[in-house]
Write a protein that holds these residues in place. Structure first.
Motif, mmCIF file in Angstrom:
data_model
loop_
_atom_site.group_PDB
_atom_site.id
_atom_site.type_symbol
_atom_site.label_atom_id
_atom_site.label_comp_id
_atom_site.label_asym_id
_atom_site.label_seq_id
_atom_site.Cartn_x
_atom_site.Cartn_y
_atom_site.Cartn_z
ATOM 1 N N GLU A 182 -4.968 -1.046 -4.999
ATOM 2 C CA GLU A 182 -3.712 -0.678 -4.817
ATOM 3 C C GLU A 182 -2.787 -2.220 -4.568
ATOM 4 O O GLU A 182 -1.956 -2.261 -5.216
ATOM 5 C CB GLU A 182 -3.488 0.082 -3.553
ATOM 6 C CG GLU A 182 -2.931 1.592 -3.662
ATOM 7 C CD GLU A 182 -2.870 2.377 -2.321
ATOM 8 O OE1 GLU A 182 -3.933 2.842 -2.054
ATOM 9 O OE2 GLU A 182 -1.855 2.047 -1.830
ATOM 10 N N THR A 183 -3.042 -2.896 -3.531
ATOM 11 C CA THR A 183 -2.532 -3.733 -3.135
ATOM 12 C C THR A 183 -2.402 -4.816 -4.265
ATOM 13 O O THR A 183 -1.365 -5.851 -4.544
ATOM 14 C CB THR A 183 -2.512 -4.570 -2.015
ATOM 15 O OG1 THR A 183 -4.021 -5.010 -1.939
ATOM 16 C CG2 THR A 183 -2.651 -3.422 -0.774
ATOM 17 N N ARG A 206 0.897 -1.089 0.019
ATOM 18 C CA ARG A 206 -0.091 -0.069 -0.025
ATOM 19 C C ARG A 206 1.134 1.053 0.067
ATOM 20 O O ARG A 206 1.688 1.197 0.717
ATOM 21 C CB ARG A 206 -1.047 -0.151 1.059
ATOM 22 C CG ARG A 206 -1.951 0.946 1.169
ATOM 23 C CD ARG A 206 -3.281 0.638 1.898
ATOM 24 N NE ARG A 206 -3.865 -0.538 1.226
ATOM 25 C CZ ARG A 206 -4.704 -0.556 0.475
ATOM 26 N NH1 ARG A 206 -5.064 0.758 -0.269
ATOM 27 N NH2 ARG A 206 -5.417 -1.541 -0.144
#
Lengths: 467, 467
Positions: free
Chosen positions: B393-394, B282
C-alpha cells in the motif's frame, strides 16, 4: 484526517470523551497544536472519528473549562495561549533555533547574502516561473546526476569562463558543495581515507569528511600557498584546495605551484579536489583559469558553485569528475536520488544558455570591484598603519588585523553595539583577525558602516572623526 | 568574458593567430564549443582579447577552411557539426548519461512519477510563485536546519497526521531522505558504526551508510517483520526501519512488534531510525500512527518525505531528532549549509498551513485506493492462481510472483516489447518477483496495460484474452 494522532481505544477502560480530552490536552501542552489554531468543529470531528457529538462536546467542554481551548461564540474553539510554565514536557523545547540577525544590526559585513542591487532578481524569478510552468517537470523525478539541459549548459559555461574541460556526462549536479562532497567521499574512501587541506582548512568541507569517517590533515603552506613537497611529505593521495582564492591570503595559487601540484598528481596517481569557489569573481585583471584545465583530465575533480555568482538561495553546485571516477559514480548512480531542485536546475540552464549569466558576471565584477576598493580605501583612511588589510577577492571580503589587547571577538562585540556586524576570523585562540564581507552590504552603506567601526574601535583610529 | 579558456602567450614563439586557432579548434573537437553555437563576431572578439582584427580574422579563416567553423554570409561564424570520428579526445565521452525512458514504452508501471491527475499541480505552482516573489528570500541563505515557517508547519502536520511529537526546534529539513541520512550518519558514527536493517534492506539508505563508512547488517525477519530478539542477537545499537510499510510485504509492523522494539531501545539505549515513507498513504482503514509517537521521545528518529505525497520534483524531507541528538546536531549545525530549496520550503509551509496538504492527502488516498484495487482485480482475473499478488500500500505498488522458467528480468523485457514498463524486484539471483508501481500510471491506462501484459506473458494467462 483530523487529529490523526489520537489513539482511541474503543474497548478500553476509560470513557472515549476522556481519551479524547487527554489526547488533545497533551497535544496542546506538547506544542503540537499551536496557540491560536482553530480546532475542527464538533460535527466534523465526530464524523471523522466516528464518535457521537456528545462525546466530542464533553471533551471540548472539559478542555475549555481547564483553559486548553478557548471557545469563541459563532466561530468555534481555538487552541489557547498557555503560559510557558504550563508546559509539561521539558524535553520538548531544547536546542536553540538559530534566529535571524537581531534587528539592531543596521550594517552587516557578511557574506551570507548578496546585494539585491547586484542581481537581476526579477530575471531569475522569470526563469524559475518558466521552468515551473512545465507540468511534466514538476510531476516526475529528475535525472540522478542532474538535468541534461543544465549539464550541457554547464559544460559550455565552465569551459568558456573557467577553462574547465568537461563532457556533460562527467558533470554531476547537487544541492550545494556539501551534497557533492558526500557522494565524492563515498568514492574516495575506496582509495584512501586521508585528505590533505591547505592551512587553515575549510570547515564546511572538513565537516563532510568527518561525517564520512575520512581523516583530514593540514598541509604545510607558505606565503604562496601549498608547499610543493607538502603532499609527498604528508603521504597523502588526495588534496582539497581552493586555487582561485586560498583560504588565508585570498590570493590565487601561483602558476609554478600549480604546475608542481599537477606533476605530483601525475607521478603519484594523486587526486586534487579543486573547490573553485567564486573563481569567476576575480575582478582585478582577468580571472585565473581553473587548475582543471591544465590537467591531462585524470587528476582534478572540479567543483563550481552559484551561491555568490547568482543567489545564495540557489542550492546548486556541480562537479566535473575525471573518467575513472565518473565510471565509479555511474556504477552506483542508481542508488542516489537527485538533491538539487529540478526547477532551479532548469532555470539555471536557461539563465546560462540565454547569456544572462555572462551579463550577470560582468555586472558583479564591476560592483564587487567598486565595493572592495571603497572598503579598502575607507579602512586605510580610518585606521591607517594600525591595521593590516588583505583583500580576499574571490571570498568577497577584507581580512583585517588589528593591534591592541582586544580579541577579535571583543572587537566584533564592540562593533555590534554600534549596529555593525563583523566576523572574527576563526583560526586560533587570541586571533586578532576580523573578516569584513562585502557581498551583502549595499555600496552606499559602506561609508557609514566604516564610520561606526571607527566609533566602536577608537583606540586604533588614525585621525579624529567628526561626527 | 568571451572564450575565457584561451591561454594566449603574447611573448611566446607561436603567432597569436595560431594560438587562437588552436585554442578554438581544441574546444570544438573537445565538445566544449557545441555544434551550432554562434561564435563571437571578429570585432567583439578582437576587442575582448585585445588582439587586432586581422589576427582574429586569420584564425577564423583557418578554422572555416579546415571545417571547424562554418561561415554564414551576413550572419557570422558557427561551430560546425563534426563527424564523430573527428573527435580527438577519447576520454571525453565516457559514462552513459542516463536517458529518459524510450518513447516506445506506452505504459509505465513505475513509482518514478505521480499521476498528474492526482496532484493539484497548478496550486503547488501558485505557492511556489508566491514564495519566489519574496525578494528577501531569494537574495539570502536559508536557515541551516530549515526555514522556521516550514518547521512550525511540519511540527503541527506530523503530529496531526502521523502522531509524531516534535517541537520545531528538533526538526531538520533536507533535500530528500539521503541528505538527512548523511548528517545523521555523522552523528551516529560517534555511537556505533553498525546499523541493522530489515531484510531485504533498502538500497538508498545502505548507499549513504556505505559512503559514510558505516557497516550494515540484515536483521532476522519473519512474516510479521523484524523479530523481537533480532537487535539483541545482532549486537547492534541502531536500527533502520520502515514500520508503516515494510520493504518485503508492504504491511505495517504489528503493534506487539512495535512495543517490543521500543522496549529494546529503552532498555539498551538503542536508537530507531523510522523511515515513514508514505506513511500518510495507507488507505484501507486508518493510517497506522508513526512509531515515534509511542516512544518516550528519546529513542526514535522520525523521517518523513514528500516525493509521493506531494510531487517527485519536490526534494524535501524532514527528520525529528530526539533531544540528545538534536543537541549534537546544533553543536555542529553552523558547518552545514542548507540543502533543500528555500522557495520549495516556503511553498510547502503555505501548502500545509492553508490546508491544501490535507485536501491533497484525502484525494490521494481515494485515487491510490481505486488504482490499487483495479490493478489487483485485473491481475487476478488475468493470471488467476498463476501469480501470487501482494499489495504494498504505502509503496504504491503490487508485488507479483510468476511461475515458470522466465526470470523477472526476462518477464520485464517481454513486457517492454509490448510497450509496458515493469520492474524486476531486485533481491537475489533468479528472483521471479516483479514490481508494478501504480503511482505514475493514470487510472484509465491500467486495463489496457494489463491486457498487454497478458500478451507479453501468455504462459501464465488463465483464460484466453480476446484482442
Amino acid at each position: 484526517m483530523l487529529l490523526e494522532f489520537l489513539h482511541l481505544d474503543r474497548n478500553g477502560r476509560d470513557a472515549l470523551y476522556l481519551q479524547l480530552y487527554r489526547g488533545i490536552r497533551d497535544a496542546v501542552t506538547g506544542g503540537q497544536l499551536t496557540a491560536g489554531e482553530k480546532m475542527p468543529s464538533i460535527r466534523r470531528l465526530s464524523e471523522d472519528l466516528k464518535l457521537s457529538k456528545t462525546t466530542v462536546e464533553a471533551a471540548y467542554s472539559q478542555l475549555v473549562m481547564e483553559g486548553y481551548l478557548v471557545s469563541v461564540p459563532q466561530k468555534g474553539c481555538y487552541v489557547a495561549h498557555l503560559s510557558p510554565f504550563s508546559h509539561q514536557n521539558p524535553n520538548e523545547n531544547i536546542g536553540t533555533v538559530p534566529q535571524s540577525a537581531p534587528a539592531a544590526l543596521r550594517y552587516r559585513f557578511s557574506t551570507d547574502a548578496v546585494d539585491p542591487n547586484a542581481v537581476p532578481v526579477a530575471l531569475w524569478q522569470k526563469h524559475l516561473r518558466t521552468a515551473l510552468a512545465r507540468t511534466d517537470v514538476v510531476t516526475s523525478y529528475g535525472n540522478g546526476p542532474g538535468e541534461d539541459e543544465l549539464r550541457s549548459a554547464l559544460a559550455e559555461y565552465a569551459y568558456r569562463v573557467r577553462g574547465v574541460r568537461a563532457h556533460p556526462s562527467r558533470i554531476v549536479v547537487g544541492a550545494g558543495l556539501q551534497s557533492l562532497l558526500y557522494l565524492l567521499s563515498g568514492i574516495l574512501r575506496e582509495r584512501s581515507r586521508l585528505i590533505g587541506l591547505e592551512t587553515p582548512g575549510f570547515a564546511q568541507a572538513e565537516r563532510v569528511f568527518a561525517d564520512c569517517g575520512l581523516a583530514v590533515c593540514q598541509l604545510t603552506c607558505d606565503e604562496s600557498g601549498l608547499c610543493p613537497d607538502a603532499p609527498v611529505d604528508a603521504g597523502i593521495r588526495t588534496v582539497y584546495l581552493m586555487p582561485s582564492g586560498r583560504p588565508g591570503s585570498g590570493a590565487p595559487m601561483p602558476m609554478p605551484r600549480r604546475t608542481a601540484l599537477l606533476e605530483w598528481a601525475k607521478h603519484t596517481g594523486g587526486l586534487i579536489i579543486e573547490d573553485d569557489h567564486n573563481g569567476e569573481l576575480r575582478y582585478h585583471g582577468r580571472p585565473v583559469p581553473a587548475l582543471q584545465g591544465f590537467d591531462d583530465g585524470n587528476h582534478v575533480i572540479y567543483i563550481g558553485t552559484f551561491s555568490k555568482v547568482l543567489l545564495p538561495s540557489v542550492r546548486l553546485a556541480y562537479m566535473v569528475l575525471p573518467p575513472a571516477l565518473a565510471q565509479q559514480y555511474y556504477a552506483r548512480a542508481q542508488w542516489y536520488h537527485p538533491t538539487a531542485s529540478r526547477i532551479e536546475q532548469l532555470a539555471l540552464a536557461e539563465y546560462i544558455r540565454r547569456g544572462d549569466m555572462d551579463r550577470q558576471l560582468r555586472r558583479l565584477r564591476k560592483i564587487y570591484a567598486a565595493k572592495g576598493d571603497l572598503l579598502l580605501q575607507l579602512l586605510r583612511e580610518t585606521f591607517g598603519d594600525h591595521v593590516a588589510l588583505v583583500l580576499q577577492e574571490t571570498a568577497l571580503r577584507v581580512l583585517l588585523t588589528l593591534p591592541g589587547p582586544m580579541t577579535a571577538q571583543q572587537r566584533a562585540d564592540a562593533a555590534a553595539l554600534r549596529g555593525v556586524e563583523v566576523r572574527p576570523a576563526p583560526a586560533y585562540p587570541g586571533d586578532r583577525r576580523i573578516l569584513l564581507g562585502f557581498s551583502g552590504i549595499v555600496y552606499d552603506d559602506i561609508a557609514p558602516a566604516v564610520h561606526r567601526l571607527a566609533l566602536a574601535w577608537p583606540d586604533v583610529v588614525v585621525h579624529t572623526q567628526t561626527n
